[in-house]
Each structure stands twice: as C-alpha cells, then as structure tokens.
Design a protein around this motif. Structure first.
Motif, PDB file in Angstrom:
ATOM      1  N   ASP A  89       0.793  -1.234   0.000  1.00  0.00           N
ATOM      2  CA  ASP A  89       0.000   0.000   0.000  1.00  0.00           C
ATOM      3  C   ASP A  89       0.821   1.278   0.000  1.00  0.00           C
ATOM      4  OD1 ASP A  89      -2.482  -1.267  -0.236  1.00  0.00           O
ATOM      5  OD2 ASP A  89      -2.631  -1.520   1.929  1.00  0.00           O
ATOM      6  N   ASP A  90       2.161   1.209   0.080  1.00  0.00           N
ATOM      7  CA  ASP A  90       2.980   2.399  -0.105  1.00  0.00           C
ATOM      8  C   ASP A  90       2.856   2.833  -1.569  1.00  0.00           C
ATOM      9  OD1 ASP A  90       3.963   2.493   2.490  1.00  0.00           O
ATOM     10  OD2 ASP A  90       5.919   1.622   1.979  1.00  0.00           O
ATOM     11  N   VAL A 124       3.768 -10.525  -8.818  1.00  0.00           N
ATOM     12  CA  VAL A 124       3.202  -9.178  -8.833  1.00  0.00           C
ATOM     13  C   VAL A 124       3.864  -8.383  -7.714  1.00  0.00           C
ATOM     14  CG1 VAL A 124       1.107  -7.811  -8.541  1.00  0.00           C
ATOM     15  CG2 VAL A 124       1.025  -9.966  -9.823  1.00  0.00           C
ATOM     16  N   PHE A 125       4.484  -7.268  -8.086  1.00  0.00           N
ATOM     17  CA  PHE A 125       5.200  -6.404  -7.147  1.00  0.00           C
ATOM     18  C   PHE A 125       4.401  -5.143  -6.818  1.00  0.00           C
ATOM     19  CE2 PHE A 125       8.283  -2.885  -6.513  1.00  0.00           C
ATOM     20  CZ  PHE A 125       8.898  -3.329  -5.357  1.00  0.00           C
ATOM     21  N   ALA A 126       3.630  -4.638  -7.797  1.00  0.00           N
ATOM     22  CA  ALA A 126       2.912  -3.368  -7.617  1.00  0.00           C
ATOM     23  C   ALA A 126       1.716  -3.314  -8.551  1.00  0.00           C
ATOM     24  CB  ALA A 126       3.857  -2.203  -7.905  1.00  0.00           C
ATOM     25  N   VAL A 144       1.316   1.540  -6.661  1.00  0.00           N
ATOM     26  CA  VAL A 144       1.069   1.153  -5.272  1.00  0.00           C
ATOM     27  C   VAL A 144       1.678  -0.235  -5.086  1.00  0.00           C
ATOM     28  CG1 VAL A 144      -0.692   0.588  -3.564  1.00  0.00           C
ATOM     29  CG2 VAL A 144      -1.039   2.507  -5.115  1.00  0.00           C
ATOM     30  N   ILE A 145       2.439  -0.406  -4.038  1.00  0.00           N
ATOM     31  CA  ILE A 145       3.114  -1.674  -3.779  1.00  0.00           C
ATOM     32  C   ILE A 145       2.092  -2.741  -3.379  1.00  0.00           C
ATOM     33  CG2 ILE A 145       4.880  -2.846  -2.376  1.00  0.00           C
ATOM     34  CD1 ILE A 145       5.927  -0.702  -4.401  1.00  0.00           C
ATOM     35  N   ALA A 146       2.225  -3.909  -3.978  1.00  0.00           N
ATOM     36  CA  ALA A 146       1.342  -5.050  -3.694  1.00  0.00           C
ATOM     37  C   ALA A 146       1.913  -5.867  -2.542  1.00  0.00           C
ATOM     38  CB  ALA A 146       1.229  -5.935  -4.936  1.00  0.00           C
ATOM     39  N   ASN A 147       1.072  -6.664  -1.938  1.00  0.00           N
ATOM     40  CA  ASN A 147       1.534  -7.714  -1.035  1.00  0.00           C
ATOM     41  C   ASN A 147       1.877  -8.850  -1.997  1.00  0.00           C
ATOM     42  OD1 ASN A 147       2.129  -9.275   1.118  1.00  0.00           O
ATOM     43  ND2 ASN A 147       0.049  -9.421   1.908  1.00  0.00           N
ATOM     44  N   SER A 148       3.131  -8.931  -2.421  1.00  0.00           N
ATOM     45  CA  SER A 148       3.567  -9.758  -3.537  1.00  0.00           C
ATOM     46  C   SER A 148       2.930 -11.147  -3.559  1.00  0.00           C
ATOM     47  CB  SER A 148       5.081  -9.899  -3.528  1.00  0.00           C
ATOM     48  OG  SER A 148       5.675  -8.641  -3.734  1.00  0.00           O
ATOM     49  N   TYR A 149       2.577 -11.557  -4.778  1.00  0.00           N
ATOM     50  CA  TYR A 149       1.975 -12.869  -4.999  1.00  0.00           C
ATOM     51  C   TYR A 149       2.252 -13.306  -6.432  1.00  0.00           C
ATOM     52  CZ  TYR A 149      -1.686 -10.077  -7.244  1.00  0.00           C
ATOM     53  OH  TYR A 149      -2.362  -9.190  -8.036  1.00  0.00           O
ATOM     54  N   THR A 150       2.032 -14.581  -6.700  1.00  0.00           N
ATOM     55  CA  THR A 150       2.214 -15.102  -8.049  1.00  0.00           C
ATOM     56  C   THR A 150       0.905 -14.955  -8.820  1.00  0.00           C
ATOM     57  OG1 THR A 150       3.875 -16.664  -7.276  1.00  0.00           O
ATOM     58  CG2 THR A 150       2.868 -17.127  -9.412  1.00  0.00           C
TER      59      THR A 150
END
Length: 152
Positions: A89-90, A124-126, A144-150
């Motif tokens: 969320d940053d 996924v980074f953002a 917006v930065i993601a809570n990284s996932y595939t």
C-alpha cells in the motif's frame, strides 16, 4: 520534497537503506536488490530483497541552478545510495518499461529495474495507480506496492 515516495501526509515514510554503495550507475525510481555491501539493479521480482532507489533531493548536478533533473540523473557506480524498503500500500513513482498501462494493472520487475506488465506465473510487485497511460521506457509513473503474490 520527495518525488519517489508518493504517499501523502499522515503516512509514515518507509525505512531507508543508506549504508550501501551502488554496483553500477543507476537511475532513481528503479528497483534494486539489497546486497551485503552494495545495491545492484534488479531484473526480476525474485532473486533477492528488493528496494526502490530514491532520488537525491539534495543533489544539484554540475552546480547551482542547472536544469538537470535529479530524477533523471543516475547515481554513479560506487556512490552511496538511498533506497526505500517498500511495504504493501505504499505509493511510489517508479520507472516503467515502454507500454500502455491501465489503472490497477498488475506489475512485476523487469530489465533495468523497471516495472513491466505482470504475466501468468510471474510475481506481482505493484499496481499501476494512474488512468490509462502509454509510457516511454524509463518514464516515472505512480504505483502502489502489492503484497507480492504469483499471478494466476
């Protein structure tokens, strides 16, 4: 004024890394990998702890009152860098690969530390955080930065 970290007032600034040198000439707004002593250019969202290279808002290249933009002036190899440790969320301004992006589009890290459209089975980074836009290679865009996932 910080031009890379974009979140508004009341949002705590992310932690920064300032005790490492750059392994090469790198542009602000790109993804870097944090090493033991150096920051190196990221080329993927995997393979190390990622950070976002900050701008040098204190930097005036070639003297006072020049028209050289610190956002487009690379750090030199061996110079100390300022890198942000992003959290979900940053909001940041980050360098993009050339292409057309849509609001909320999933992004990953690609060549030269630039964000690219995420593909199936990619990390996924953002997320793209602007209206539909066609960008040129290296152009900064809000993400917006993601809570990284595939990505499925």
């Amino acid at each position: 004024m910080n031009r890379i970290f974009r979140s508004g007032s009341g949002v705590p600034r992310p932690r920064t890394i300032t005790d490492k040198t750059l392994a090469a000439a790198l542009l602000p707004g790109t993804a870097v990998v944090i090493g033991a002593t150096q920051l190196t250019q990221a080329a993927a969202a995997s393979g190390g702890r990622l950070a976002i290279l900050g701008d040098r808002d204190y930097y005036t290249p070639q003297g006072i009152n020049t028209n050289l933009d610190p956002l487009m002036t690379p750090y030199a190899a061996g110079e100390s860098g300022v890198a942000y440790l992003p959290k979900p969320d940053d909001e940041f301004a980050m360098a993009m690969a050339a292409g057309t992006y849509t609001y909320g589009q999933e992004l990953s890290v690609g060549a030269a530390g630039r964000l690219i459209a995420a593909v199936a089975n990619g990390i996924v980074f953002a997320y793209f955080d602007q209206p539909v836009k066609t960008v040129i290679a290296g152009e900064l865009a809000d993400v917006v930065i993601a809570n990284s996932y595939t990505k499925a």
